[in-house]
Design an enzyme around this catalytic site. Structure first.
Site, PDB file in Angstrom:
ATOM      1  N   GLY A  71       0.821  -1.207   0.000  1.00 27.57           N
ATOM      2  CA  GLY A  71       0.000   0.000   0.000  1.00 27.57           C
ATOM      3  C   GLY A  71       0.857   1.261   0.000  1.00 27.57           C
ATOM      4  N   THR A  72       1.947   1.230   0.728  1.00 28.36           N
ATOM      5  CA  THR A  72       2.828   2.398   0.825  1.00 28.36           C
ATOM      6  C   THR A  72       3.383   2.765  -0.550  1.00 28.36           C
ATOM      7  OG1 THR A  72       3.399   1.857   3.101  1.00 28.36           O
ATOM      8  CG2 THR A  72       4.915   3.314   1.924  1.00 28.36           C
ATOM      9  N   GLN A 179      -8.018   0.028   3.357  1.00 32.32           N
ATOM     10  CA  GLN A 179      -8.898  -0.518   4.401  1.00 32.32           C
ATOM     11  C   GLN A 179     -10.258  -0.973   3.871  1.00 32.32           C
ATOM     12  OE1 GLN A 179      -8.277  -1.235   7.586  1.00 32.32           O
ATOM     13  NE2 GLN A 179      -6.183  -0.446   7.614  1.00 32.32           N
ATOM     14  N   SER A 199      -3.586  -2.945  -0.633  1.00 32.93           N
ATOM     15  CA  SER A 199      -2.528  -3.710   0.021  1.00 32.93           C
ATOM     16  C   SER A 199      -3.040  -5.099   0.353  1.00 32.93           C
ATOM     17  CB  SER A 199      -2.090  -3.006   1.313  1.00 32.93           C
ATOM     18  OG  SER A 199      -1.192  -3.834   2.016  1.00 32.93           O
ATOM     19  N   ALA A 200      -2.254  -6.136   0.038  1.00 30.36           N
ATOM     20  CA  ALA A 200      -2.721  -7.521   0.209  1.00 30.36           C
ATOM     21  C   ALA A 200      -2.857  -7.917   1.681  1.00 30.36           C
ATOM     22  CB  ALA A 200      -1.766  -8.480  -0.500  1.00 30.36           C
ATOM     23  N   THR A 237      11.832  -7.595 -11.108  1.00 29.49           N
ATOM     24  CA  THR A 237      11.227  -8.918 -11.308  1.00 29.49           C
ATOM     25  C   THR A 237      10.044  -9.069 -10.365  1.00 29.49           C
ATOM     26  OG1 THR A 237      13.370  -9.787 -11.917  1.00 29.49           O
ATOM     27  CG2 THR A 237      11.698 -11.411 -11.266  1.00 29.49           C
ATOM     28  N   CYS A 325       1.807   2.031  12.970  1.00 29.16           N
ATOM     29  CA  CYS A 325       3.050   2.763  12.734  1.00 29.16           C
ATOM     30  C   CYS A 325       3.334   3.756  13.845  1.00 29.16           C
ATOM     31  CB  CYS A 325       2.975   3.529  11.422  1.00 29.16           C
ATOM     32  SG  CYS A 325       1.890   2.782  10.235  1.00 29.16           S
TER      33      CYS A 325
HETATM   34  C1  LIG Z   1      -1.672  -0.400   6.012  1.00 29.09           C
HETATM   35  C2  LIG Z   1      -2.032   0.809   5.283  1.00 29.09           C
HETATM   36  C3  LIG Z   1      -1.164   1.342   4.307  1.00 29.09           C
HETATM   37  C4  LIG Z   1       0.193   0.762   4.032  1.00 29.09           C
HETATM   38  O1  LIG Z   1       0.133  -0.475   3.378  1.00 29.09           O
HETATM   39  P1  LIG Z   1       1.444  -1.420   3.393  1.00 29.09           P
HETATM   40  O2  LIG Z   1       1.086  -2.535   2.458  1.00 29.09           O
HETATM   41  O3  LIG Z   1       1.619  -1.873   4.813  1.00 29.09           O
HETATM   42  O4  LIG Z   1       2.582  -0.606   2.899  1.00 29.09           O
HETATM   43  C5  LIG Z   1      -1.574   2.455   3.616  1.00 29.09           C
HETATM   44  N1  LIG Z   1      -2.759   3.034   3.851  1.00 29.09           N
HETATM   45  C6  LIG Z   1      -3.623   2.559   4.764  1.00 29.09           C
HETATM   46  C7  LIG Z   1      -4.935   3.227   4.974  1.00 29.09           C
HETATM   47  C8  LIG Z   1      -3.278   1.438   5.525  1.00 29.09           C
HETATM   48  O5  LIG Z   1      -4.126   0.977   6.449  1.00 29.09           O
END
Ligand SMILES: *Cc1c(COP(=O)(O)O)cnc(C)c1O
Length: 388
Positions: A71-72, A179, A199-200, A237, A325
């Site tokens: 997600g980041t 989320q 994000s998985a 890759t 975090c």
């Molecule tokens: C967890 C989260 C992220 C980050 O995702 P990662 O896969 O851990 O890098 C970004 N945005 C939200 C709203 C999240 O809850």
């Protein structure tokens, strides 16, 4: 002691079926997807299957999905990629004060490089007012980024309304949907978004993989330079087993999401009601109705959230004070402060996020354990004597 995991917004356990689907891509089909022989092409076709599954879940075309490391990276890619590709059009970006750090820190980075940022406030429930978005758009605005649901308080934002405003103004709209995807219905066309982060590991998939939806025609530059993977948009890759895992997680979500959400709403409301009945001087943070099915965030007056968490941990209960975090630093949550929660109450915040394997017994256990923990901490707290 049986552990009770109530921190699904921080990360979810990987679904056993996801693990099972991933294994062959470590052991048998381990080839490089760019290789032309069979074991490379097996990997390639598995990636493309996962891409179709992800696209289907959010109403997109498969060519509009780029796999990322999470997600980041998806958030960084969306903001930096659009900012640097559209500098000739303008330098103004609109976001909110309650975004995830992956968005906020990227905004800071862009601000230091000459972009102009507007951070919109939210109301006491964490809602962004679409009229505010409309009001701050200028002819220099190139991008709006508003999360679909907040990870700390669970508030679901009016993205479709903001989408209409963005479209009318000809400004790109990004939403961090980490989320929501796999938990509530998400459709990129209904929302009117141009970019959407996934994000998985927040939907029972593996960590270290995610995706960015990029609407066809969106002007964006790459952050990763090298090979021609992901149609030249993200070199390196491919993490084949992880991408396959994300695909499987999405397939399971497609099937199980709506029933699961129904169960979670019941458990969520049971926990909220129980906490309100059994603990004095407690308030629910976030929107009472427009909230994620699995999120409970409360401020307990006269206690420190961290102290409560440590005591819950001793009882085998995993919860959070807000975002994963920010928990190691004792900083109060930027989200709660943005809602106008007083500093002391922000410090006494607790987040419980439920998931697929949460049971009614676990909720009952929390309702049994938490009130005496709070009572004990309050008995020792200097805050109580001062304020009461
Ligand atoms: C967890 C989260 C992220 C980050 O995702 P990662 O896969 O851990 O890098 C970004 N945005 C939200 C709203 C999240 O809850």
């Amino acid at each position: 002691m049986k552990r009770i995991y109530l921190d699904y917004a921080a990360t979810t356990p990987t679904h056993p079926e996801v693990v099972k689907a991933m294994v062959p891509y470590f052991t048998e089909a381990f080839g490089n997807p760019s290789s032309l022989y069979v074991c490379g092409q097996e990997a390639k076709s598995a990636i493309e299957q996962a891409r179709v599954l992800v696209a289907d879940l959010i109403g997109a075309e498969s060519e509009e999905i780029v796999f990322t490391s999470g997600g980041t990276e998806a958030d960084n890619f969306a903001l930096e990629g659009v900012a640097f590709a559209n500098e000739d059009r303008g330098n103004h970006i609109i976001t909110t004060t309650i975004e995830h750090h992956a968005v906020l820190e990227t905004c800071k980075f862009l601000e230091a490089r000459g972009f102009s940022l507007t951070y919109l406030p939210v109301d006491e429930h964490g809602l962004v007012d679409p009229e505010d978005v409309k009001r701050v758009i200028t002819d220099k605005t190139i991008l709006i980024s508003v999360m679909q649901a907040n990870n700390e308080i669970g508030t679901i934002e009016p993205i479709a309304e903001i989408g209409r405003i963005a479209k009318e103004a000809g400004v790109y709209l990004h939403t961090d949907a980490v989320q929501t995807v796999g938990h509530v219905p998400v459709d990129v066309n209904e929302l009117g978004v141009d970019l959407l982060s996934i994000s998985a590991h927040k939907l029972y998939g593996p960590k270290g993989v995610g995706a960015l939806y990029i609407r066809k025609g969106t002007r964006i530059v790459s952050l990763m330079h090298g090979g021609e993977q992901e149609q030249g948009r993200r070199a390196s890759t491919e993490n084949v087993p992880a991408i396959v895992g994300l695909g499987k997680a999405v397939e399971l979500a497609q099937r199980e999401m709506s029933e699961e959400a129904g169960q979670l709403v019941n458990l969520r409301d049971q926990l909220i009601k129980g906490l309100m009945e059994r603990i004095d001087d407690i308030r629910l943070n976030g929107h009472p109705q427009r909230r994620l099915p699995n999120n409970i965030n409360v401020s307990v007056k006269f206690v420190e959230g961290e102290a409560v968490l440590l005591n819950l941990d001793l009882e085998g209960i995993c919860a959070s004070t807000g975002s994963a975090c920010s928990s190691p630093s004792a900083e109060p949550s930027h989200v709660l402060l943005a809602l106008g929660v007083p500093l002391e109450q922000a410090r006494g915040s607790l987040r419980f996020t439920l998931g697929k394997w949460t049971s009614e017994e676990e909720i009952e256990r929390v309702l049994e354990v938490l009130p005496p923990v709070v009572a004990r901490l309050r008995a020792m707290s200097p805050l109580v004597k001062r304020e009461r």
